[in-house]
Write an enzyme that holds these catalytic residues in place. Structure first.
Site, PDB file in Angstrom:
ATOM      1  CE  LYS A  93      50.297  48.065  31.632  1.00  0.00           C
ATOM      2  NZ  LYS A  93      51.302  48.735  32.380  1.00  0.00           N
ATOM      3  CE1 TYR A 177      46.113  48.705  32.229  1.00  0.00           C
ATOM      4  CE2 TYR A 177      48.269  50.030  33.597  1.00  0.00           C
ATOM      5  CZ  TYR A 177      47.331  49.055  33.009  1.00  0.00           C
ATOM      6  OH  TYR A 177      48.073  48.668  34.613  1.00  0.00           O
TER       7      TYR A 177
END
Length: 321
Positions: A93, A177
């Site tokens: 990511k 996140y």
């Protein structure tokens, strides 16, 4: 592919603990790193590549999966090259720089009938799955408010994480996140976003955000207030429901996440979250199943990240389709 900190200190050690996959080869532009990894992990010369001869992995049956662990600017290129070489892909990511790149990555993997999974290790964490279940089962009623933050202090002026051209910035790196935390805790996709960018250390953060605060509005009426930062040490998730609450600190750490809710303690130990993640993704390939975190999930986040960046730039609420 890419032997920086995350590969060296976390993924390679995790691959010594996995049951369903193992470290077969490496790609690096550094002969010194190649020699070190070769000796440490007993990698044969024929399984060591550089960025120029990378595509020759198409002829190497020893390698089934390519794990792309490069700066985001390179995720699209090496995901597509890996898929075209007939290999499955794990990609770190954030998935890519924009939705268009995500679409191209997904298309390349589907065209070549290869699996694509995104490295959101938290979704493999039983603690994350526990707070997702509270929202899904509505055991505490509807979610009303979520607060979530993820950040650390980045002080390396030359690091790719502070360079826009490389895909740097707090929102891309740590903001996803917090975004994941909010989306998973609510169990819905946001319908609008607003955001503010803050830069205190202009000598380091010359063209990217140091901290981004963003707000999400969900179809059910739930709202989330989130922070992604390269200037603040923070890692927590709080959710308020109709009939109770939840608090986790940490909620997305490498070492294990824990918390409690009105229903009780949330503290499922995990020996090595990256090992669990890679084993789950390997099993999905072996069993011909959709991975837990497919490319489409990574693209959902990037679509929202782009809306957050737009909202921060123009100071207005941005609606999402």
């Amino acid at each position: 592919v890419g032997l920086g900190y995350y590969s060296t200190d976390l993924l390679a050690p995790a691959l010594q603990k996995t049951k369903h996959c193992y470290l077969a080869g490496i790609v690096t532009g550094s002969p010194e790193k190649a020699e070190k990894w070769k000796k440490q992990y007993n990698i044969p010369d024929k399984n060591i590549y550089n960025y120029q001869n990378f595509d020759q992995i198409a002829n190497n049956p020893d390698i089934d999966v390519v794990y792309v662990v490069l700066p985001p600017i390179l995720h699209k290129e090496f995901t597509i090259r890996a898929a075209n070489a007939g290999k499955h892909v794990f990609c770190e990511k954030p998935m890519a720089l924009n939705v268009s790149e995500c679409e191209q990555m997904i298309k390349a993997c589907k065209t070549n009938k290869r699996s694509l999974s995104i490295g959101y290790r938290c979704q493999h964490d039983p603690n994350t799955q526990a707070f997702m279940k509270i929202a899904r089962d509505k055991s505490l009623g509807k979610v009303k408010l979520v607060s979530c933050a993820a950040g650390y202090v980045e002080s390396r002026a030359g690091n790719w994480k502070v360079k826009r051209a490389m895909g740097g910035g707090a929102m891309y790196d740590m903001g996803v996140y917090a975004l994941q935390g909010a989306r998973l805790a609510v169990g819905e996709e946001p319908i609008s976003v607003s955001a503010q960018t803050i830069v205190n250390r202009t000598e380091i953060f010359k063209d990217v955000d140091e901290t981004t605060n963003f707000q999400l509005h969900f179809p059910s009426g739930a709202i989330a207030s989130c922070t992604g930062s390269h200037g603040i040490n923070t890692n927590f998730l709080k959710a308020n429901y109709e009939k109770g609450s939840l608090f986790m600190e940490t909620f997305s750490s490498y070492a294990g996440n824990k918390g409690y809710s009105t229903l009780g303690e949330i503290n499922y130990p995990v020996d090595h979250i990256q090992a669990l993640q890679m084993d789950n993704d390997a099993l999905a390939i072996l069993n011909n199943q959709t991975p837990l975190v497919p490319g489409e999930e990574g693209m959902r986040d990037i679509r929202i990240v782009q809306a957050i960046q737009q909202a921060s730039k123009n100071g207005q609420t941005v609606r999402l389709n």
